[in-house]
Enzyme design. Structure first.
Site, PDB file in Angstrom:
ATOM      1  N   LYS A   8      22.011 -25.087  35.496  1.00  0.00           N
ATOM      2  CA  LYS A   8      22.408 -24.968  34.094  1.00  0.00           C
ATOM      3  C   LYS A   8      23.197 -26.195  33.675  1.00  0.00           C
ATOM      4  CE  LYS A   8      22.811 -19.930  33.607  1.00  0.00           C
ATOM      5  NZ  LYS A   8      21.796 -19.803  32.554  1.00  0.00           N
TER       6      LYS A   8
ATOM      7  N   ARG B  83      15.840 -11.121  36.568  1.00  0.00           N
ATOM      8  CA  ARG B  83      14.624 -10.299  36.668  1.00  0.00           C
ATOM      9  C   ARG B  83      14.169 -10.187  38.115  1.00  0.00           C
ATOM     10  NH1 ARG B  83      11.859 -14.157  32.451  1.00  0.00           N
ATOM     11  NH2 ARG B  83      14.038 -14.153  31.850  1.00  0.00           N
TER      12      ARG B  83
HETATM   13  N1  BES Z   1      22.385 -15.148  32.948  1.00  0.00           N
HETATM   14  C1  BES Z   1      21.438 -15.862  32.164  1.00  0.00           C
HETATM   15  C2  BES Z   1      21.354 -15.346  30.729  1.00  0.00           C
HETATM   16  C3  BES Z   1      22.582 -15.511  29.870  1.00  0.00           C
HETATM   17  C4  BES Z   1      22.668 -16.562  28.988  1.00  0.00           C
HETATM   18  C5  BES Z   1      23.586 -14.582  29.880  1.00  0.00           C
HETATM   19  C6  BES Z   1      23.772 -16.694  28.177  1.00  0.00           C
HETATM   20  C7  BES Z   1      24.695 -14.699  29.066  1.00  0.00           C
HETATM   21  C8  BES Z   1      24.784 -15.759  28.210  1.00  0.00           C
HETATM   22  C9  BES Z   1      20.056 -15.746  32.776  1.00  0.00           C
HETATM   23  O1  BES Z   1      20.025 -15.668  34.157  1.00  0.00           O
HETATM   24  C10 BES Z   1      19.290 -16.971  32.404  1.00  0.00           C
HETATM   25  O2  BES Z   1      19.657 -18.015  32.857  1.00  0.00           O
HETATM   26  N2  BES Z   1      18.251 -16.804  31.587  1.00  0.00           N
HETATM   27  C11 BES Z   1      17.412 -17.878  31.176  1.00  0.00           C
HETATM   28  C12 BES Z   1      15.997 -17.463  31.446  1.00  0.00           C
HETATM   29  C13 BES Z   1      15.009 -18.570  31.322  1.00  0.00           C
HETATM   30  C14 BES Z   1      15.206 -19.606  32.381  1.00  0.00           C
HETATM   31  C15 BES Z   1      13.634 -17.954  31.418  1.00  0.00           C
HETATM   32  C16 BES Z   1      17.633 -18.126  29.695  1.00  0.00           C
HETATM   33  O3  BES Z   1      17.782 -17.159  28.943  1.00  0.00           O
HETATM   34  O4  BES Z   1      17.692 -19.263  29.294  1.00  0.00           O
HETATM   35 MN    MN Z   2      20.029 -17.572  35.099  1.00  0.00          MN
END
Ligand code: BES
Ligand code: MN
Ligand code: ZN
Length: 513
Positions: free
Chosen positions: A291, A365
């Protein structure tokens, strides 16, 4: 070592010990009691303002007039939740706080908000709150106010070197005080405790909360509750069960994954349970699909779903709910490392379906595609609800105000909206289209973990692939609501503990079925 450094390392040690010893930072900074409507006034009283509210029995008409003059002079507008404190009014207690209580339509949720406002009433001495008049609209208003008070008074102080030890006496004066007292002690206190535990877990740093310490904290909270069984699957058990996806997510971390299961038996052995499955990523760096820096610290709260499941099941068990419940919490830390899974890797899940990992940041997921089918196969639940901080997409679509609900059955979505409305934790539906399943077909495996422009619906489709059409199933994406940048009456800034009250209301509804 300098004195300053030594002090710092002492603190670090203290924090480590604190989380190991499983502290509750919950603001137990109030001693709440209930008394009759004609109770004597203390030095600080609270009265609600609206057409129905009764003034305290001991308040003479002269005193009432003094208060009215002060209200007029200050231009106070008694709209819902507005409050003001007046000091040194002649013949009245040293402090009088007035709170606007709105109109006829006042419901439990409104009282929770008013209780949250009570937690912001200034001063530290005893507070006597007169609830006269409110009982014509809600059965036990003092208990509802007390729950709201506890939710609103929460503060996370585990990592503050100086904390206030002061305890405030909160005295609710009104009719049926014994009913309110019993309701708080036998029921609502457990809900407030559960919300506090969930918030503690979401606020605490990833340094201290990892799969093993999460389990310890929840275990400590679950200890000694009748009819509640705790099972923890470690790495070995996960391997034996074939949960390659959970194991895959945890591979980059020095902390092994776990799966914690709470089974509460409050109904007959043949009653199909309600099953709750929560995502428990104790820190989400994104893994190899790292990230960006900004805001990454907030990913310490990526265990919100699991924490809410733990809290809701424990609260229901404490009050002896007439229902069978299963709470499943898959737990892992998502870290980049030489041993971590890569984009393009293929993992074999619990039911044998293979999944191609398109982004290691779509890790939530992966926990759920092992945990959800395991739960359905093992417990044959009446309904399975999974709850997860799954996608930024859900957060962008619904912001801080609604959790996303995704289900194949629109009636179920509407039930969830109704539950949200009554619980004070709102949800709004997002769609799941047959083509969402088509989009996640993989060239080399059975499915892939993300596709195209991945959003909340794609995330739901990945999980939905693992749930039969005839199994009632609800997916809650709480990425937007679990963390608050600004306070509400019942939730401070920071981790909201979102989901405990929603799931609690769901459990109560299923008890009636
Ligand atoms: N934990 C994150 C989602 C999240 C984002 C929670 C902001 C709280 C605040 C999740 O694991 C994630 O990284 N999701 C990605 C998925 C994508 C890579 C398909 C996302 O939403 O960008
Ligand atoms: Mn994630
Ligand atoms: Zn995540």
């Amino acid at each position: 070592m300098s004195l300053k450094l030594r002090r710092a390392s002492h603190l670090a040690l203290a924090f480590a010990l604190m989380s190991a010893a499983v502290t509750t930072s919950a603001a137990a900074h109030a001693d709440i009691s209930f008394t009759s409507a004609d109770a004597d006034m203390s030095e600080h009283i609270v009265v609600f303002l609206d057409e129905d509210a009764d003034m305290p029995a001991g308040m003479s008409s002269a005193m009432e007039q003094t208060l009215e003059r002060a209200l007029d002079a200050s231009g106070f507008k008694s709209s819902f939740g507005k409050h003001q404190t007046f000091y040194g009014l002649e013949d009245l207690p040293a402090a009088v706080t007035v709170i606007g209580a709105g109109d006829e339509s006042l419901d439990r949720r409104d009282l929770h908000d008013l209780g949250g406002h009570l937690a912001k009433v200034p001063g530290g001495g005893a507070l006597t709150i007169y609830t006269g008049g409110l009982e014509t609209r809600v059965a036990a208003p003092a208990a509802e106010l007390a729950l709201g008070y506890r939710l609103g008074a929460y503060s996370f102080e585990t990592y503050k070197s100086k904390t206030s030890e002061a305890v405030r006496d909160i005295i609710f004066a009104g009719e049926n005080d014994d009913v309110s007292e019993a309701l708080l002690e036998d029921d609502y206190d457990a809900v407030a405790d559960a919300v506090s535990m969930t918030r503690d877990l979401g606020n605490a740093p990833g340094l201290d909360i990892y799969p093993g310490s999460f389990v310890e904290r929840v275990q400590a909270e679950a200890r000694g509750i009748p009819n509640l069984k705790v099972t923890v699957m470690g790495k070995r058990e996960l391997e034996r069960a074939g949960m390659g996806a959970i194991l895959g997510v945890g591979k980059g971390s020095v902390h092994d994954p776990r799966m914690m299961i709470l089974e509460y038996t409050g109904a007959g052995a043949n009653d199909a349970p309600l099953a709750l499955v929560g995502k428990g990523i104790t820190f989400d760096t994104g893994g190899i699909s790292l990230k960006p820096n900004s805001g990454q610290w907030m990913m310490k709260s990526d265990l919100s779903g699991a924490a809410a499941v733990g809290g809701a099941v424990i609260a229901a068990a404490k009050r002896g709910a007439d229902i069978n419940l299963v709470g499943v919490m898959p737990l892992a830390e998502n870290m980049p490392d030489g041993r971590a899974i890569r984009p393009g890797d293929v993992l074999k899940t619990y039911n044998g379906t293979t999944i191609e990992v398109m982004s290691t940041d779509a890790e939530g997921r992966l926990l759920l595609v092992d945990a959800v089918p395991y739960t359905v196969e093992t417990y044959e639940p009446e309904l399975v609800v999974n709850i997860a901080t799954l996608t930024g997409s859900a957060a962008r679509a619904l912001s801080d105000e609604y959790g996303a609900v995704i289900t194949r059955d629109f009636d179920l979505a509407q039930d969830m909206m109704d539950i949200g409305d009554r619980s004070g934790e709102d949800v709004w539906p997002l769609p799941l289209h047959p083509n969402h399943y088509v989009q996640i077909k993989s060239d080399i495996a059975d499915i892939k973990s993300t596709a195209g422009n991945p959003g909340a619906s794609i995330g739901a489709a990945v999980i939905g692939t693992f749930v039969d059409e005839d199994q009632p199933w609800v997916h809650l994406d709480i990425a937007g609501v679990d963390w608050r940048d600004s306070a509400t009456p019942t939730a401070p800034k920071g981790h909201a503990g979102w989901g405990v009250r929603f799931l609690d209301q769901l459990i109560r509804d299923y008890e009636e079925k």
